[in-house]
Motif scaffolding. Structure first.
Motif, PDB file in Angstrom:
ATOM      1  N   MET A   1       0.852  -1.183   0.000  1.00 15.67           N
ATOM      2  CA  MET A   1       0.000   0.000   0.000  1.00 15.67           C
ATOM      3  C   MET A   1       0.892   1.239   0.000  1.00 15.67           C
ATOM      4  N   GLN A   2       0.641   2.151  -0.909  1.00 19.48           N
ATOM      5  CA  GLN A   2       1.428   3.374  -1.005  1.00 19.48           C
ATOM      6  C   GLN A   2       0.761   4.485  -0.202  1.00 19.48           C
ATOM      7  N   LEU A   3       1.535   5.104   0.696  1.00 15.76           N
ATOM      8  CA  LEU A   3       1.062   6.252   1.466  1.00 15.76           C
ATOM      9  C   LEU A   3       2.020   7.404   1.178  1.00 15.76           C
ATOM     10  N   ASP A   4       1.511   8.413   0.486  1.00 17.43           N
ATOM     11  CA  ASP A   4       2.337   9.580   0.181  1.00 17.43           C
ATOM     12  C   ASP A   4       2.171  10.595   1.296  1.00 17.43           C
ATOM     13  N   VAL A   5       3.241  10.801   2.042  1.00 18.34           N
ATOM     14  CA  VAL A   5       3.217  11.729   3.171  1.00 18.34           C
ATOM     15  C   VAL A   5       3.720  13.087   2.708  1.00 18.34           C
ATOM     16  N   ASP A   6       2.962  14.106   3.002  1.00 19.32           N
ATOM     17  CA  ASP A   6       3.352  15.494   2.759  1.00 19.32           C
ATOM     18  C   ASP A   6       2.845  16.265   3.980  1.00 19.32           C
ATOM     19  N   ALA A   7       3.696  16.351   4.998  1.00 20.66           N
ATOM     20  CA  ALA A   7       3.258  16.900   6.282  1.00 20.66           C
ATOM     21  C   ALA A   7       4.068  18.132   6.681  1.00 20.66           C
ATOM     22  N   ARG A   8       3.398  19.039   7.340  1.00 21.70           N
ATOM     23  CA  ARG A   8       4.037  20.231   7.900  1.00 21.70           C
ATOM     24  C   ARG A   8       3.592  20.367   9.340  1.00 21.70           C
ATOM     25  N   THR A   9       4.516  20.774  10.185  1.00 23.43           N
ATOM     26  CA  THR A   9       4.174  21.006  11.577  1.00 23.43           C
ATOM     27  C   THR A   9       5.023  22.143  12.121  1.00 23.43           C
ATOM     28  N   SER A  10       4.476  22.830  13.092  1.00 25.45           N
ATOM     29  CA  SER A  10       5.189  23.906  13.769  1.00 25.45           C
ATOM     30  C   SER A  10       5.406  23.486  15.212  1.00 25.45           C
ATOM     31  N   LEU A  11       6.646  23.567  15.641  1.00 22.22           N
ATOM     32  CA  LEU A  11       7.039  23.121  16.981  1.00 22.22           C
ATOM     33  C   LEU A  11       7.613  24.286  17.765  1.00 22.22           C
ATOM     34  N   ALA A  12       7.458  24.220  19.074  1.00 14.17           N
ATOM     35  CA  ALA A  12       8.067  25.205  19.969  1.00 14.17           C
ATOM     36  C   ALA A  12       8.929  24.447  20.967  1.00 14.17           C
ATOM     37  N   LEU A  13      10.141  24.925  21.181  1.00  9.92           N
ATOM     38  CA  LEU A  13      11.025  24.296  22.158  1.00  9.92           C
ATOM     39  C   LEU A  13      10.499  24.596  23.554  1.00  9.92           C
ATOM     40  N   VAL A  14      10.335  23.540  24.350  1.00  9.62           N
ATOM     41  CA  VAL A  14       9.837  23.707  25.712  1.00  9.62           C
ATOM     42  C   VAL A  14      10.785  23.035  26.690  1.00  9.62           C
ATOM     43  N   ALA A  15      10.780  23.541  27.918  1.00  8.23           N
ATOM     44  CA  ALA A  15      11.646  22.988  28.962  1.00  8.23           C
ATOM     45  C   ALA A  15      10.921  21.944  29.799  1.00  8.23           C
ATOM     46  N   GLY A  16       9.599  21.939  29.784  1.00  6.59           N
ATOM     47  CA  GLY A  16       8.863  20.984  30.594  1.00  6.59           C
ATOM     48  C   GLY A  16       7.368  21.090  30.391  1.00  6.59           C
ATOM     49  N   PRO A  17       6.603  20.327  31.192  1.00  7.07           N
ATOM     50  CA  PRO A  17       5.151  20.272  31.042  1.00  7.07           C
ATOM     51  C   PRO A  17       4.446  21.615  31.237  1.00  7.07           C
ATOM     52  N   MET A  18       4.972  22.450  32.109  1.00  3.04           N
ATOM     53  CA  MET A  18       4.322  23.751  32.354  1.00  3.04           C
ATOM     54  C   MET A  18       4.313  24.599  31.077  1.00  3.04           C
ATOM     55  N   GLU A  19       5.422  24.626  30.371  1.00  2.00           N
ATOM     56  CA  GLU A  19       5.495  25.391  29.123  1.00  2.00           C
ATOM     57  C   GLU A  19       4.590  24.775  28.058  1.00  2.00           C
ATOM     58  N   THR A  20       4.487  23.444  28.047  1.00  3.04           N
ATOM     59  CA  THR A  20       3.667  22.752  27.067  1.00  3.04           C
ATOM     60  C   THR A  20       2.213  23.187  27.183  1.00  3.04           C
ATOM     61  N   GLU A  21       1.716  23.320  28.398  1.00  2.00           N
ATOM     62  CA  GLU A  21       0.325  23.697  28.625  1.00  2.00           C
ATOM     63  C   GLU A  21       0.026  25.123  28.168  1.00  2.00           C
ATOM     64  N   GLN A  22       1.046  25.970  28.093  1.00  2.00           N
ATOM     65  CA  GLN A  22       0.848  27.365  27.728  1.00  2.00           C
ATOM     66  C   GLN A  22       0.941  27.613  26.219  1.00  2.00           C
ATOM     67  N   LEU A  23       1.252  26.586  25.456  1.00  7.37           N
ATOM     68  CA  LEU A  23       1.400  26.763  24.010  1.00  7.37           C
ATOM     69  C   LEU A  23       0.040  26.916  23.332  1.00  7.37           C
ATOM     70  N   PRO A  24      -0.019  27.730  22.288  1.00  5.29           N
ATOM     71  CA  PRO A  24      -1.262  27.808  21.509  1.00  5.29           C
ATOM     72  C   PRO A  24      -1.457  26.511  20.714  1.00  5.29           C
ATOM     73  N   LYS A  25      -2.677  26.284  20.230  1.00  4.27           N
ATOM     74  CA  LYS A  25      -3.008  25.051  19.517  1.00  4.27           C
ATOM     75  C   LYS A  25      -2.156  24.824  18.276  1.00  4.27           C
ATOM     76  N   GLU A  26      -1.731  25.880  17.621  1.00  8.37           N
ATOM     77  CA  GLU A  26      -0.991  25.727  16.368  1.00  8.37           C
ATOM     78  C   GLU A  26       0.463  25.296  16.562  1.00  8.37           C
ATOM     79  N   LEU A  27       0.930  25.277  17.801  1.00  9.62           N
ATOM     80  CA  LEU A  27       2.303  24.843  18.093  1.00  9.62           C
ATOM     81  C   LEU A  27       2.305  23.548  18.892  1.00  9.62           C
ATOM     82  N   ASP A  28       3.097  22.596  18.420  1.00  9.97           N
ATOM     83  CA  ASP A  28       3.302  21.353  19.164  1.00  9.97           C
ATOM     84  C   ASP A  28       4.573  21.495  19.984  1.00  9.97           C
ATOM     85  N   PRO A  29       4.623  20.882  21.155  1.00  2.50           N
ATOM     86  CA  PRO A  29       5.829  20.999  21.991  1.00  2.50           C
ATOM     87  C   PRO A  29       6.964  20.121  21.476  1.00  2.50           C
TER      88      PRO A  29
END
Length: 175
Positions: free
Chosen positions: A79-107
């Motif tokens: 089965m062929q799966l063509d992946v074309d993905a984009r993501t925006s990440l933010a560098l975090v130091a721990g769980p507290m920073e992760t909770e403060q990120l907006p939805k468009e940023l992944d930790p």
């Protein structure tokens, strides 16, 4: 397009400099992903842009493109799966920073060394793109399940084992 990727990299330094890295990697060089593939010879194309957002957070915008050959979990064929993905990440130091990120940023939590393994990041993104149970679309699958289901007579297909119970319930309601 292949570029030597410095490993490991300091993402904060690259973000301060606004650097962009792009190139290609062999899928075979990504061991966790290669174990899931039927063919690990293609390349993954990637681009990473390091920077800061309006709140001065360190960010990494990642794009990956790759043709993945997986095993269909229904017919066991390729089965062929063509992946074309984009993501925006933010560098975090721990769980507290992760909770403060907006939805468009992944930790993106770095290890104790504070360095980033780019190949592992690309591999993670490709792994996330694979469905938990990869399957062809019904019309494209060579499984005999769909052929057998279509060949059933209409009365067999509509047989409902609970029809008798429904009749009993209806007869009790009329009494």
């Amino acid at each position: 397009m292949s570029q030597h990727i410095p490993e490991p990299v300091d993402p904060r330094r690259l973000a301060e400099e606004g650097k962009t890295l792009s190139g290609s990697l062999s899928l075979a060089s990504l061991p966790r992903l290669a174990a899931l593939l039927r063919d690990a010879t293609p390349q993954v194309l990637f681009d990473l842009h390091f920077g800061r957002d309006e709140y001065r957070r360190f960010t990494v915008d990642l794009g990956v493109k790759a043709p993945l050959t997986l095993e269909c979990q229904r017919c066991l064929g390729d089965m062929q799966l063509d992946v074309d993905a984009r993501t925006s990440l933010a560098l975090v130091a721990g769980p507290m920073e992760t909770e403060q990120l907006p939805k468009e940023l992944d930790p993106l939590l770095l290890g104790e060394e504070e360095y980033l393994d780019i190949a592992a990041l690309i591999e993670d993104e490709l792994l996330l793109a694979i469905p938990s149970s990869p399957r062809h679309a019904d019309a494209d699958c060579s499984s005999h399940y769909f052929e057998e289901k279509q060949d059933l007579p209409a009365e067999q297909e509509q047989d409902n084992p609970f029809a008798v119970l429904a009749e009993l319930r209806d007869s009790e309601n009329h009494n």
